[in-house]
Design a protein around this motif. Sequence first.
Motif, PDB file in Angstrom:
ATOM      1  N   LYS A 138      59.988  16.070 -29.226  1.00 38.33           N
ATOM      2  CA  LYS A 138      60.447  14.963 -30.065  1.00 38.33           C
ATOM      3  C   LYS A 138      61.686  15.344 -30.880  1.00 38.33           C
ATOM      4  CE  LYS A 138      56.093  12.418 -30.398  1.00 38.33           C
ATOM      5  NZ  LYS A 138      55.057  11.838 -31.286  1.00 38.33           N
ATOM      6  N   GLY A 139      62.609  16.041 -30.229  1.00 36.82           N
ATOM      7  CA  GLY A 139      63.864  16.402 -30.872  1.00 36.82           C
ATOM      8  C   GLY A 139      63.794  17.637 -31.738  1.00 36.82           C
ATOM      9  N   GLU A 140      62.628  18.287 -31.813  1.00 37.22           N
ATOM     10  CA  GLU A 140      62.454  19.475 -32.653  1.00 37.22           C
ATOM     11  C   GLU A 140      62.409  20.714 -31.766  1.00 37.22           C
ATOM     12  OE1 GLU A 140      59.243  21.362 -35.870  1.00 37.22           O
ATOM     13  OE2 GLU A 140      58.785  19.504 -34.809  1.00 37.22           O
ATOM     14  N   VAL A 141      63.099  21.774 -32.189  1.00 34.13           N
ATOM     15  CA  VAL A 141      63.039  23.046 -31.476  1.00 34.13           C
ATOM     16  C   VAL A 141      61.733  23.740 -31.828  1.00 34.13           C
ATOM     17  CG1 VAL A 141      64.146  25.283 -31.135  1.00 34.13           C
ATOM     18  CG2 VAL A 141      65.548  23.253 -31.497  1.00 34.13           C
ATOM     19  N   GLN A 147      50.120  17.512 -25.178  1.00 34.50           N
ATOM     20  CA  GLN A 147      51.511  17.458 -24.721  1.00 34.50           C
ATOM     21  C   GLN A 147      52.302  18.640 -25.283  1.00 34.50           C
ATOM     22  OE1 GLN A 147      54.098  14.283 -26.353  1.00 34.50           O
ATOM     23  NE2 GLN A 147      54.525  13.709 -24.214  1.00 34.50           N
ATOM     24  N   ILE A 148      52.078  18.953 -26.543  1.00 36.80           N
ATOM     25  CA  ILE A 148      52.764  20.074 -27.191  1.00 36.80           C
ATOM     26  C   ILE A 148      52.423  21.395 -26.498  1.00 36.80           C
ATOM     27  CG2 ILE A 148      52.788  21.463 -29.313  1.00 36.80           C
ATOM     28  CD1 ILE A 148      52.535  18.749 -30.839  1.00 36.80           C
TER      29      ILE A 148
END
Length: 572
Positions: free
Chosen positions: A153-156, A182-183
């Motif tokens: 979701k756009g996070e590294v 999912q993570i």
Amino acid sequence: MATGLRKGLTSYGDAGFSLFLRKAFIKAMGYSDDALARPIVGITDTFSDYNPCHGNVPDLIDAVKRGVMLAGALPMVFPTISIGESFAHPTSMFLRNLMSMDTEEMIRAQPMDAAVVIGGCDKTIPAQLMAAASADLPTVVVQTGPMVVGHHKGEVLGACTDCRRLWGQHRADKIGEAEIEQISGRLAPSVGTCMVMGTASTMACIVEALGLALPMSAAAPATHADRRRIAEASGRRAAEMAVSGGPIPSQLITPASLRNAMVVLQAIGGSTNGLIHLTAIAGRAGVKLDMDEFDRLGREIPTLLNLKPSGAHYMEHFHHAGGLPALMRELKLHLDLSTPNVAGGTLGDAIEAAEDVPGQQVIYSFAEPLKAQGAMAVLQGNLAPLGAVIKQSAASPELMTHTGRAVVFDSVEDLTNRIDDPDLDVKADDILVLRNAGPKGAPGMPEAGYLPIPMKLARAGVKDMVRISDARMSGTAFGTIVLHIAPEASVGGPLAWVQSGDQIMLDVPRRRLELLVDEAEFSRRRAAWETTPRRELPRRGYARLYETAVLQADEGCDFDFLRRNGQDGTTD
């Protein structure tokens, strides 16, 4: 002195026959007389389907072999134990000493003039360094390297600091089942070790600082071409060392290089596990690590590396910012630059060759550090007569001086069964205590010191509490957590006498950890513990060997009989 195929002949009572038989059988592999006449470089194969951190080992072996052959020597690959952190029962630490014995004995047993050991996942490099120090054969370490970063979701994302953070959010009902699944598919997007400054990355840096790995080898990602070029260069250098006979580990693991490694460990925001492993490595070299000096360095050496869990970035960013040589350039005044390395030069040479990367935000200057003090502090007090450690660079500043009520868990199983009980009597300013999780008590000193925040507090928004134990924690973890309390509870350490409701004082600036009960009560509890029945030792096998021989955390959790020249760790 015998070399090559003539080295360490199998004993049949006839040396000529021993060599003849060895040649006859190895020729079944298709080797020519020319190949068999050359110096031999042994290469460890630690690939395992249970160890994704070592997923690139076959490629690295090919690169090392290429380097060995380019230098005119003969590469010989041999298998050793491989330890994958999350797949090892009961813990990877339980198996570290077994791997070190396996690696040492295979280096001794098989003919080789030099060795290249390939490792990465947390306990493999420590085991290999312990083995190298004991075997004392010219050795080059090749790290498998960190995996690349993940995204969600756009996070590294970085394993496993973000594993713990996001799992904490899941426990607090802020991330649902579908998203956490999912993570789990995005946290570790490639083979390699954790890409934060966990134990694997810490040991990769330590081995470079000690001089047993090539400069710039610590941080190159597992999947990058740089990692393969490092492996090739390591093979070439090992072949040269096979001819020259050195340097050998005893010339590299010295009081001066160990002090350099301690400086680096503080400056990188390194894993607390790194201190245990460095202590064990020093013991194999016959050097006693000075914990008072390590703590003093923690006050003098600031944290310079902006990597999770102490900072914001990841290992691949560290590599692109100039790697360990660039960081050590900031520490020049605090390092012994004359210490040698396997590259054939000195630490000073490696630093002089360091790249200057304009605008990088990963390596801070000594004058303007990320944090004013180093990674770790060593604590003393009536709860830790032989010491304890806290990773202050990843702790909450407001909890560094704290007095609270103890909430005691008698074992990892007890912790698992009660930590999320809605009726658990616990408040945010309490101190969670876990005992019987040390080297012998668990056994294997699990990474259970990162006690989870009780669910009812996590759901109320509590993100950190003071937690103390005789266990370890992952180098990827964060929080105000006191670890490695020695002696451990199961052998009669004072942690065994703590009761829920006691007041405990943590004062990191003063380096104190105290149970606030009077001396008479302290003595009464000690006497009561001494009459408590002990659990039986394991009956057989490695488990029995482990529990009868393992040392406490302050001595590196090595086996007493493996330290240089016996149990006292002294040299001749």
